[in-house]
Each structure stands twice: as structure tokens, then as C-alpha cells.
Scaffold this motif. Sequence first.
Motif, PDB file in Angstrom:
ATOM      1  N   GLY A 148       0.810  -1.206   0.000  1.00 43.88           N
ATOM      2  CA  GLY A 148       0.000   0.000   0.000  1.00 43.88           C
ATOM      3  C   GLY A 148       0.845   1.257   0.000  1.00 43.88           C
ATOM      4  N   PHE A 149       0.733   2.041   1.067  1.00 38.96           N
ATOM      5  CA  PHE A 149       1.457   3.308   1.168  1.00 38.96           C
ATOM      6  C   PHE A 149       2.896   3.128   1.644  1.00 38.96           C
ATOM      7  CE2 PHE A 149      -3.055   4.322   1.903  1.00 38.96           C
ATOM      8  CZ  PHE A 149      -3.242   5.291   0.930  1.00 38.96           C
ATOM      9  N   PHE A 150       3.274   1.901   1.974  1.00 42.85           N
ATOM     10  CA  PHE A 150       4.570   1.668   2.605  1.00 42.85           C
ATOM     11  C   PHE A 150       5.447   0.757   1.742  1.00 42.85           C
ATOM     12  CE2 PHE A 150       1.287   1.890   5.997  1.00 42.85           C
ATOM     13  CZ  PHE A 150       1.607   3.157   6.471  1.00 42.85           C
ATOM     14  N   ASP A 263       2.309   2.945  16.856  1.00 44.26           N
ATOM     15  CA  ASP A 263       0.939   3.182  17.318  1.00 44.26           C
ATOM     16  C   ASP A 263      -0.077   2.356  16.538  1.00 44.26           C
ATOM     17  OD1 ASP A 263       0.419   4.565  14.884  1.00 44.26           O
ATOM     18  OD2 ASP A 263       1.091   6.449  15.764  1.00 44.26           O
ATOM     19  N   ASP A 264      -1.290   2.306  17.067  1.00 44.60           N
ATOM     20  CA  ASP A 264      -2.361   1.508  16.459  1.00 44.60           C
ATOM     21  C   ASP A 264      -2.684   1.981  15.051  1.00 44.60           C
ATOM     22  OD1 ASP A 264      -2.397   0.288  18.891  1.00 44.60           O
ATOM     23  OD2 ASP A 264      -4.478   0.809  19.407  1.00 44.60           O
ATOM     24  N   GLU A 265      -2.612   3.288  14.822  1.00 45.57           N
ATOM     25  CA  GLU A 265      -2.974   3.836  13.507  1.00 45.57           C
ATOM     26  C   GLU A 265      -2.067   3.303  12.410  1.00 45.57           C
ATOM     27  OE1 GLU A 265      -3.691   8.157  11.272  1.00 45.57           O
ATOM     28  OE2 GLU A 265      -3.052   8.088  13.373  1.00 45.57           O
ATOM     29  N   LEU A 266      -0.757   3.202  12.682  1.00 47.00           N
ATOM     30  CA  LEU A 266       0.171   2.675  11.686  1.00 47.00           C
ATOM     31  C   LEU A 266      -0.169   1.225  11.348  1.00 47.00           C
ATOM     32  CD1 LEU A 266       2.674   2.791   9.905  1.00 47.00           C
ATOM     33  CD2 LEU A 266       4.072   2.320  11.929  1.00 47.00           C
ATOM     34  N   ILE A 267      -0.454   0.416  12.364  1.00 44.96           N
ATOM     35  CA  ILE A 267      -0.808  -0.986  12.136  1.00 44.96           C
ATOM     36  C   ILE A 267      -2.117  -1.086  11.367  1.00 44.96           C
ATOM     37  CG2 ILE A 267      -1.404  -3.169  13.244  1.00 44.96           C
ATOM     38  CD1 ILE A 267       1.551  -2.493  13.414  1.00 44.96           C
ATOM     39  N   LEU A 304      23.455   0.800  -0.164  1.00 40.21           N
ATOM     40  CA  LEU A 304      22.566   0.872   0.991  1.00 40.21           C
ATOM     41  C   LEU A 304      23.086   0.010   2.139  1.00 40.21           C
ATOM     42  CD1 LEU A 304      19.799   1.535   2.347  1.00 40.21           C
ATOM     43  CD2 LEU A 304      18.887  -0.466   1.150  1.00 40.21           C
ATOM     44  N   LEU A 305      23.066   0.575   3.330  1.00 43.15           N
ATOM     45  CA  LEU A 305      23.462  -0.139   4.548  1.00 43.15           C
ATOM     46  C   LEU A 305      22.438   0.168   5.639  1.00 43.15           C
ATOM     47  CD1 LEU A 305      25.694  -1.844   5.963  1.00 43.15           C
ATOM     48  CD2 LEU A 305      26.708   0.321   6.702  1.00 43.15           C
ATOM     49  N   ASN A 306      21.496  -0.713   5.911  1.00 48.76           N
ATOM     50  CA  ASN A 306      21.153  -1.896   5.175  1.00 48.76           C
ATOM     51  C   ASN A 306      19.637  -1.976   4.953  1.00 48.76           C
ATOM     52  OD1 ASN A 306      20.766  -2.185   7.933  1.00 48.76           O
ATOM     53  ND2 ASN A 306      21.659  -4.216   8.048  1.00 48.76           N
ATOM     54  N   TYR A 307      18.871  -1.008   5.568  1.00 48.82           N
ATOM     55  CA  TYR A 307      17.418  -0.914   5.374  1.00 48.82           C
ATOM     56  C   TYR A 307      17.038   0.455   4.814  1.00 48.82           C
ATOM     57  CZ  TYR A 307      16.108  -5.150   8.009  1.00 48.82           C
ATOM     58  OH  TYR A 307      15.927  -6.448   8.432  1.00 48.82           O
ATOM     59  N   PHE A 308      16.055   0.440   3.910  1.00 51.52           N
ATOM     60  CA  PHE A 308      15.401   1.667   3.448  1.00 51.52           C
ATOM     61  C   PHE A 308      13.915   1.499   3.716  1.00 51.52           C
ATOM     62  CE2 PHE A 308      13.061   3.899   0.012  1.00 51.52           C
ATOM     63  CZ  PHE A 308      13.444   5.201   0.287  1.00 51.52           C
ATOM     64  N   MET A 309      13.318   2.460   4.422  1.00 53.24           N
ATOM     65  CA  MET A 309      11.896   2.409   4.758  1.00 53.24           C
ATOM     66  C   MET A 309      11.193   3.624   4.152  1.00 53.24           C
ATOM     67  SD  MET A 309      11.090  -0.240   6.612  1.00 53.24           S
ATOM     68  CE  MET A 309      12.128  -1.632   7.102  1.00 53.24           C
ATOM     69  N   TYR A 310      10.173   3.370   3.343  1.00 48.56           N
ATOM     70  CA  TYR A 310       9.445   4.473   2.711  1.00 48.56           C
ATOM     71  C   TYR A 310       8.020   4.534   3.256  1.00 48.56           C
ATOM     72  CZ  TYR A 310       7.268   7.593  -0.594  1.00 48.56           C
ATOM     73  OH  TYR A 310       6.575   8.637  -1.146  1.00 48.56           O
ATOM     74  N   ASN A 311       7.645   5.711   3.743  1.00 46.62           N
ATOM     75  CA  ASN A 311       6.307   5.961   4.245  1.00 46.62           C
ATOM     76  C   ASN A 311       5.635   6.960   3.311  1.00 46.62           C
ATOM     77  OD1 ASN A 311       4.025   6.994   5.661  1.00 46.62           O
ATOM     78  ND2 ASN A 311       4.943   6.452   7.630  1.00 46.62           N
ATOM     79  N   GLY A 312       4.722   6.459   2.483  1.00 47.82           N
ATOM     80  CA  GLY A 312       4.069   7.304   1.489  1.00 47.82           C
ATOM     81  C   GLY A 312       3.091   8.289   2.077  1.00 47.82           C
ATOM     82  N   ILE A 313       2.601   8.027   3.269  1.00 45.23           N
ATOM     83  CA  ILE A 313       1.678   8.961   3.919  1.00 45.23           C
ATOM     84  C   ILE A 313       2.435  10.195   4.396  1.00 45.23           C
ATOM     85  CG2 ILE A 313       0.113   9.280   5.871  1.00 45.23           C
ATOM     86  CD1 ILE A 313      -0.615   6.324   5.625  1.00 45.23           C
TER      87      ILE A 313
END
Length: 327
Positions: A148-150, A263-267, A304-313
Motif C-alpha cells: 500500500g502506502f509503505f 501506534d495503532d494507527e500505523l498498524i 545501501l546499509l542496510n534498510y530503506f523504509m518508505y512511508n508514502g503517507i
Amino acid sequence: MDEAALYDRQIRLWGLEAQHRMRNASILIAGMRALSNEVCKNIILAGVGSITILEHGTVTEEDLGAQFLLRQEDLGRNRGEAAAEKARHLNPRVKVVVDQEDIAQKPDAFFAQFNVVCLTGCSPDQMIRIDHACRETKTGLYIAGVHGFFGFIFCDLTHHDYREEAQEPATERGKEPETTITQRSQSYDSLASTLEATWAYPKPRALRRKVSPLFFAIQVLWQFQQEHGGRLPQSGHADDLAAMLRLRDARLKEAQVDGSFVDDELIQTLVGSASAEISPVCAIVGGFLAQDILKTLSGKDAPLLNYFMYNGIEGTGLVHHVQKTQA
């Protein structure tokens, strides 16, 4: 067109030697998803030697929403074969091979023939197995996904040597700046070891400077898949949301992280869109992933070392160096 002219801009950027390494590289793309479409497009246009698409599934209506390498007439065909037909037109100089077997049936030795392995849509158990196999042969591995957005990317190159260039200011007027090249190396942690990391930060604000809450939310999603036969949680299923929240609490406690950090909203948002592929998110994560694969192949600058996290929101893309033992 002459090959040197075709890749002139890249040669100017990376150098002839780096372009030659990419031209002789063999890459495995396991799983044909919207994210894989983006990766294939970018690395094929860059002129790698060959790409093997490993995909045993067939094209469904859901695939047509975000996968630009598929068409309505491809329904029922193997996803890899259908996508490869369009991908070959992007750059006829790149060899595109399709393997229609299930990745679960591939022995560990299969992955050693490639310079880089890229997994999308794999189960968590397969991710860990293949990461272990790639580390045994020092094969570069990327694991990525969009929910989805992530989106996320994990990189494990075991041990990687690269060149870092820097320009020194000219010491005398009229002289050009000098370019210095430094050889560097970097060791990588396995996927399994990063999942066992403990953080022990007393306050969420201090932890946010080290890692995104999305890092733990993705881990919870993987744990859900392991407990539910590999499937993703479904939007509107109260039992799935309750299971994800339970797993969230257990994971944060295990990692010694404050329970309010995720938080609950992210889940809830992750559960609501876990099985969706949103084209702009795939384009952003896929562009970052393809560029990093090319960087690894070129041997120029640090990958990259070692994670990339994208939050589209939030519109944020964060890089995290996660080790089993956190400082």
C-alpha cells in the motif's frame, strides 16, 4: 547506435570500467510485481548483461492495476513470460530470461550463478533461507516489497569493496581540483540477525533518531505471514487486525522498545493496504532499489546499509543501519 554512444551519460557518471562490470552482470529478479516492473525497467535501460525473471504465477486482473509491463491480453499467462516480452523492447542489448519454476523448489546452489539476487513477494521464511544461501557464496542480495502506502528494501552484500571519489580543492590558482580515490569496504549483517536486534531505548523520541516505527511494523507483518500460511492480513477483518496488534506488542517487548513506539494507527493503515500495490510508491521504492543495485555492480560509492523504509503517507524515505547489537 554504437554501445559507447548509447551509454555515454552513464560512462561519464560511473566510468568505463564500472559500465563494463554492469554489462557483464547477471541479475535475478524473483517475483514479478509492480515493484519488479520498476526495477526491471531501470536496470535494463542501464545496460546490464542479463536478467532472469523467476515467476511461477499467472496474470490476474489485480496485476493489471499497477504492472505496466502487463496487458489485458496477458490474463492467464505466466507473469514472468508476459512481462519479459515488453521488457525486451526497452533495450534489445540486454538478455532477458524467464524461469517459470517456484522459488520454493530452487536449491540454495541456484542463487550462486548471479551477481545480484533481488527478491520481491517472497515469504519471510524464504527470505531468510535465501539470504543464508547468498551469504555462503557472497552473492549480493536485495529484498524489497510494497504494501500500500509503505515500502521497504533490505540489502545484504556480506562484504563489499567499493571506491569512493572526492574532489580536493586546487592549491594554486588556475589549476583544476584534484580527484582522490579511496578504496573502502563494508561488512553486512544477515537478515536473521537484524530481526533479533534489541534496542533498549528508554524513550520513543530517542529511538526515532535511530529507526522508523515502520521497521517494526514490517517485521510484525512478516510474523503474521509466518503464522497464517504466508497470506497477508485482509482489510476489514477484525481478527487479522487483532492478530497484528498482538504481534506488535510481543515484538516491541522482545526488542526492548516502548510499547507506544508503533501506534495503532500505523498498524491499522498497514493492515488496510497490505496487499495493494500503489504505482507512485512502487516507482519511488523501485527507483531507489534499481539505483542501488547498479551502484553495487559498479563498485563506485557505498550501497545501501542496510534498510530503506518508505512511508508514502508522510512522504519520508529513511535509511537505517540495523545490527544485532545496537549502540
